[in-house]
Design an enzyme around this catalytic site. Structure first.
Site, PDB file in Angstrom:
ATOM      1  N   GLN A 156      60.441  68.739  17.262  1.00 13.29           N
ATOM      2  CA  GLN A 156      61.368  70.201  17.077  1.00 13.29           C
ATOM      3  C   GLN A 156      60.264  71.153  18.203  1.00 13.29           C
ATOM      4  O   GLN A 156      60.323  71.766  17.062  1.00 13.29           O
ATOM      5  CB  GLN A 156      62.515  70.494  16.259  1.00 13.29           C
ATOM      6  CG  GLN A 156      63.141  69.724  16.075  1.00 13.29           C
ATOM      7  CD  GLN A 156      63.124  68.892  14.533  1.00 13.29           C
ATOM      8  OE1 GLN A 156      61.329  69.209  13.933  1.00 13.29           O
ATOM      9  NE2 GLN A 156      63.434  68.914  13.581  1.00 13.29           N
ATOM     10  N   ASP A 181      65.411  68.921  20.763  1.00 20.46           N
ATOM     11  CA  ASP A 181      66.213  70.285  20.529  1.00 20.46           C
ATOM     12  C   ASP A 181      66.087  72.072  21.545  1.00 20.46           C
ATOM     13  O   ASP A 181      65.846  72.753  20.885  1.00 20.46           O
ATOM     14  CB  ASP A 181      65.319  70.852  19.429  1.00 20.46           C
ATOM     15  CG  ASP A 181      65.835  69.918  17.834  1.00 20.46           C
ATOM     16  OD1 ASP A 181      67.032  69.256  18.248  1.00 20.46           O
ATOM     17  OD2 ASP A 181      66.039  69.863  16.910  1.00 20.46           O
ATOM     18  N   ASP A 202      68.591  64.876  20.909  1.00 22.70           N
ATOM     19  CA  ASP A 202      69.831  65.872  20.175  1.00 22.70           C
ATOM     20  C   ASP A 202      69.506  67.506  21.177  1.00 22.70           C
ATOM     21  O   ASP A 202      69.224  68.485  20.539  1.00 22.70           O
ATOM     22  CB  ASP A 202      69.481  66.193  18.721  1.00 22.70           C
ATOM     23  CG  ASP A 202      69.596  65.308  17.817  1.00 22.70           C
ATOM     24  OD1 ASP A 202      70.197  64.738  18.280  1.00 22.70           O
ATOM     25  OD2 ASP A 202      68.685  65.592  16.826  1.00 22.70           O
ATOM     26  N   ARG A 222      61.101  59.187  26.711  1.00 18.01           N
ATOM     27  CA  ARG A 222      60.347  59.107  25.338  1.00 18.01           C
ATOM     28  C   ARG A 222      58.945  57.820  25.297  1.00 18.01           C
ATOM     29  O   ARG A 222      59.691  56.696  25.537  1.00 18.01           O
ATOM     30  CB  ARG A 222      60.926  59.102  23.949  1.00 18.01           C
ATOM     31  CG  ARG A 222      61.939  59.771  24.036  1.00 18.01           C
ATOM     32  CD  ARG A 222      62.228  59.871  22.514  1.00 18.01           C
ATOM     33  NE  ARG A 222      62.456  58.910  21.664  1.00 18.01           N
ATOM     34  CZ  ARG A 222      61.879  58.224  20.875  1.00 18.01           C
ATOM     35  NH1 ARG A 222      61.398  58.836  20.335  1.00 18.01           N
ATOM     36  NH2 ARG A 222      63.163  56.782  20.624  1.00 18.01           N
ATOM     37  N   ARG A 266      75.414  62.490  18.874  1.00 20.07           N
ATOM     38  CA  ARG A 266      75.716  61.810  17.594  1.00 20.07           C
ATOM     39  C   ARG A 266      76.325  63.421  16.656  1.00 20.07           C
ATOM     40  O   ARG A 266      75.802  64.823  16.981  1.00 20.07           O
ATOM     41  CB  ARG A 266      74.560  61.540  16.997  1.00 20.07           C
ATOM     42  CG  ARG A 266      73.532  62.196  17.065  1.00 20.07           C
ATOM     43  CD  ARG A 266      72.192  61.855  16.482  1.00 20.07           C
ATOM     44  NE  ARG A 266      71.107  62.107  16.249  1.00 20.07           N
ATOM     45  CZ  ARG A 266      69.722  61.525  15.156  1.00 20.07           C
ATOM     46  NH1 ARG A 266      69.724  60.873  15.355  1.00 20.07           N
ATOM     47  NH2 ARG A 266      68.489  62.665  15.783  1.00 20.07           N
ATOM     48  N   TRP A 268      76.258  66.574  13.645  1.00 20.77           N
ATOM     49  CA  TRP A 268      74.977  66.422  12.742  1.00 20.77           C
ATOM     50  C   TRP A 268      75.763  67.484  11.600  1.00 20.77           C
ATOM     51  O   TRP A 268      76.710  67.908  12.076  1.00 20.77           O
ATOM     52  CB  TRP A 268      74.107  67.902  13.870  1.00 20.77           C
ATOM     53  CG  TRP A 268      72.812  67.876  13.233  1.00 20.77           C
ATOM     54  CD1 TRP A 268      72.114  67.378  12.211  1.00 20.77           C
ATOM     55  CD2 TRP A 268      72.643  69.477  13.215  1.00 20.77           C
ATOM     56  NE1 TRP A 268      71.548  68.881  11.337  1.00 20.77           N
ATOM     57  CE2 TRP A 268      71.900  70.103  12.423  1.00 20.77           C
ATOM     58  CE3 TRP A 268      72.620  70.852  14.210  1.00 20.77           C
ATOM     59  CZ2 TRP A 268      71.098  71.133  12.472  1.00 20.77           C
ATOM     60  CZ3 TRP A 268      72.056  72.071  14.064  1.00 20.77           C
ATOM     61  CH2 TRP A 268      71.342  72.228  13.286  1.00 20.77           C
ATOM     62  N   THR A 271      71.926  70.218   6.742  1.00 22.60           N
ATOM     63  CA  THR A 271      71.469  70.746   5.535  1.00 22.60           C
ATOM     64  C   THR A 271      71.359  72.090   4.845  1.00 22.60           C
ATOM     65  O   THR A 271      71.260  73.380   5.909  1.00 22.60           O
ATOM     66  CB  THR A 271      70.144  70.001   5.117  1.00 22.60           C
ATOM     67  OG1 THR A 271      70.554  68.238   5.628  1.00 22.60           O
ATOM     68  CG2 THR A 271      70.033  70.218   3.427  1.00 22.60           C
TER      69      THR A 271
END
Length: 366
Positions: A156, A181, A202, A222, A266, A268, A271
């Site tokens: 990231q 990111d 993301d 990528r 997607r 998220w 955490t």
């Protein structure tokens, strides 16, 4: 293997083909300018952006306008003063860039943030410039894991973070370039008008309310991979009606990106630390909507993918798109695809509510 971009392509993110902005009026005056010596366009000059930001008033209700002249300004800065406005001399001309990344953030003496520019104060604006993170993602791509084809954490490298304290952040004719990111909208309200955002994994994410008005959203290849990532990763609180909203945008791709190799996003579930442990925030019910957007054929037909998150006790689960708030309305172009249980469509009545004042709780900068 696809051709690796050169260093300038990494910084500029492939947006060099966009029309150049007209020159600044010679009569415009600024509170500060980045310059080695006096400049008639500003009352004060500073050799670095960090020094100019430090000179901004701590509690003023007026804008503090900093001219970022043509050139590359290699700095990592944090905006802690309100109403700071950065004004460049053209999206491709004035570049603020750094190369911090997640796996390197804890090295001795390293900064705690990975973003090139972190905003922690209200009223921030940026115009006619680029904010980039040129960390060498192609040379440091993480290996694939069984729960994520784009690899585990570590690569990231954020260009812009809107963190705690940021609100009413406004961007016009700005390019945000990176790979994984790129743009972290972690707090507050923000509006991106006629901007350019590039990345692969993301690359637009967070729990803030961010509206993208007539922007180009560029997916980057990528190298050597057969799947290239996810545009949006919303972490929206369930009590918050809106998250990441794209109005009349264009979803484009690098020239060597194959068809059907990029997802719209997607959900998220960040955490976090709770009294009973660390696990994915159960109040995160991500919201993203693409309204009247043109999509190239790189978008996968199912549009949305699941994302892993941590349960109490350390087990891992997959957060399915159907359990979040992920929508489209009036998508156009070869990547628009067919509606399905996963590719959910808003009704015309629902889509009418997606106006900038409504999305941003009454805030609508001119």
């Amino acid at each position: 293997m696809p051709r690796l971009p050169d260093r300038r392509a990494v910084v500029m993110g492939g947006f060099a083909g966009l029309a150049a902005a007209p020159a600044l009026a010679a009569t415009q005056r600024f509170d500060a300018v980045l310059s080695a010596g006096p400049d008639r366009r500003a009352t004060r000059h500073f050799p670095t952006l960090a020094a100019a930001l430090e000179a901004a008033p701590a509690d003023s209700g007026k804008a503090f306008r900093i001219l970022v002249p043509k050139g590359t300004w290699r700095e990592q800065v944090t905006v802690t003063r309100p109403n700071v406005h950065l004004v460049g001399e053209g999206q491709g001309a004035s570049v603020i860039v750094f190369n911090e990344y997640a796996a390197g953030r804890n090295r001795p003496g390293g900064p705690s943030e990975i973003a090139t520019v972190t905003v922690l104060a209200p009223g921030f604006q940026a115009h006619r410039l680029t904010i980039a993170n040129d960390f060498d993602y192609p040379g440091n791509m993480p290996a694939e894991v069984d729960y994520d084809r784009t690899g585990a954490s570590g690569a990231q490298a954020t260009a812009l973070k809107l963190g705690k304290g940021s609100d009413k952040a406004y961007f016009e004719d700005v390019a945000l370039t990176g790979w994984q990111d790129t743009l972290f909208t972690d707090a507050g309200r923000s509006l991106f008008r006629r901007c350019y955002v590039s990345g692969c994994v993301d690359f637009i994410y967070g729990m803030g309310v961010a509206v993208f008005d007539r922007c180009e959203i560029r997916s980057r290849t990528r190298p050597g991979k057969d799947f290239h990532g996810f545009i949006a990763a919303p972490d929206t609180n369930r009590k918050q009606p809106y998250g990441l909203v794209f109005l009349d945008c264009r979803l484009t791709r690098d020239g060597d990106m194959p068809d059907h190799t990029m997802a719209l996003g997607r959900p998220w579930r960040h955490t976090m630390t709770f009294p009973d442990g660390r696990y994915g925030n159960p109040d995160a019910v991500g919201h993203t909507a693409f309204i009247r957007c043109w999509m190239d054929r790189h978008i996968v037909p199912e549009a949305w993918y699941p994302m892993h998150y941590n349960l109490k006790g350390g087990r891992r689960a997959m957060y399915q798109p159907e359990d979040a708030r992920l929508f489209e309305y009036a998508s156009r172009g070869p990547g628009a695809g067919k509606p399905s249980e996963r590719r959910r469509q808003l009704t015309a009545n629902q889509a009418r509510k997606y106006t900038i004042p409504s999305l941003l709780s009454g805030w609508n900068p001119a």
